[in-house]
Design a protein around this motif. Structure first.
Motif: not given
Length: 326
Positions: A280-281, A289-299, A321-324
């Motif tokens: 949730p954070a 943006e999550i992919g970029r921050r994890a180090g992946f160069a492109d989507m 992860g959000h229980g949906l």
């Protein structure tokens, strides 16, 4: 391995661009230019067709070759014209063929062979063919394999433990794929070297015991990678520099523990992205943006990796992860 690799460019040869009466000689000259001097024969040169593309990554050149049946061979007199000493990893992507290179072997689809430019060969392609051909500098090969002659001319089977990942990886390589890859050419080159070293170790029957020192080094490598894996351009040379060791120490240590640098790096980046997607954070961050921050160069690479390793899309992981409901 500690080598500066320039961005690749693609060179192309095709008999489609040449009048039929000149195609056979054109192809023979192309092989000599791109690979090593060799002789070529065909039942009817006027019906012969072939195409070849190549991307030069420095110590490794990636070629894709297709065409109609023919024979190519090198005699002892041709070896003196070879120029620089090179090895050649050839992976069969189509119909079976045979090659005599120290011994005669039969390669099914998916199998490979490592050849040596200092050794004669006689290759018979009896049907239309397609191969991935990796031209490897001798100095580079010797950094990965202490005694490459132990596997030169031997069938590298698709169904062996380390043959399968090597052949699967090599089969995906093409000049176009390399040019558009989201990772640096050095990462692609290192992955080939690591997998080839694992195949050589398997086929030679050699075993290496873990020691307290190698386990400690592996832990240092993993700690460094865990801290830096979110850097898109991270490669083994950068980790080696951080640890003040030679880059071959990185690959050799991981190899002794059944790992490769590329596989470990992708695994770490995937784990980080999954934790962020399911936390949730990070719910206000976009998937890209999550992919970029994890180090992946492109989507595209990020999405493909999640589907392959997790069996779910990024959106599905986030909902779970959000229980949906997915």
């Amino acid at each position: 391995m500690n080598l500066q690799i320039s961005p690749p460019t693609i060179a192309r040869w095709s008999t489609d661009d040449i009048p039929p009466s000149q195609r056979f000689d054109y192809f023979a000259n192309a092989l000599t230019t791109a690979i090593v001097p060799m002789r070529v024969e065909s039942g009817d040169p006027k019906l012969f067709t072939s195409s070849m593309t190549i991307a030069d990554l420095g110590p490794v050149s990636v070629l894709r070759q297709t065409g109609t049946p023919h024979r190519s061979y090198r005699r002892r007199g041709d070896l003196a014209c070879s120029g620089d000493h090179t090895f050649h990893l050839i992976v069969n992507l189509a119909s079976p063929w045979t090659i005599r290179h120290r011994e005669e072997i039969f390669l099914e689809r998916g199998d490979g062979v490592l050849t040596d430019s200092n050794v004669t060969h006689d290759l018979h392609l009896a049907r239309p063919y397609e191969v991935v051909h990796l031209k490897l500098s001798a100095n580079w090969v010797h950094r990965w394999i202490r005694s490459p002659e132990q596997i030169v001319g031997k069938r590298l089977p698709l169904n062996s433990t380390w043959g399968r990942p090597l052949m699967a990886y090599a089969a995906q390589l093409s000049p176009q794929a390399v040019l558009g890859a989201p990772v640096a050419p050095s990462v692609i080159v290192d992955q080939v070297g690591a997998l080839l070293a694992l195949v050589a170790s398997e086929l030679s029957g050699s075993t290496r015991r873990w020691t307290g020192r190698t386990t400690q080094m592996r832990n240092r490598i993993e700690d460094c990678m865990a801290q830096r894996c979110m850097e898109p351009c991270l490669d083994a040379s950068a980790v080696a520099k951080s640890l003040s060791v030679e880059v071959n120490v990185i690959h050799e240590t991981l190899r002794m523990h059944g790992q490769t640098f590329g596989e470990l790096l992708v695994s770490m980046r995937t784990n980080i992205s999954v934790r962020m997607l399911t936390s949730p954070a990070f719910r206000l961050l976009s998937v890209s943006e999550i992919g970029r921050r994890a180090g992946f160069a492109d989507m595209n690479t990020f999405s493909r990796t999640l589907r392959t390793r997790c069996g779910l899309t990024a959106t599905q992981l986030r909902r779970r992860g959000h229980g949906l409901m997915i």
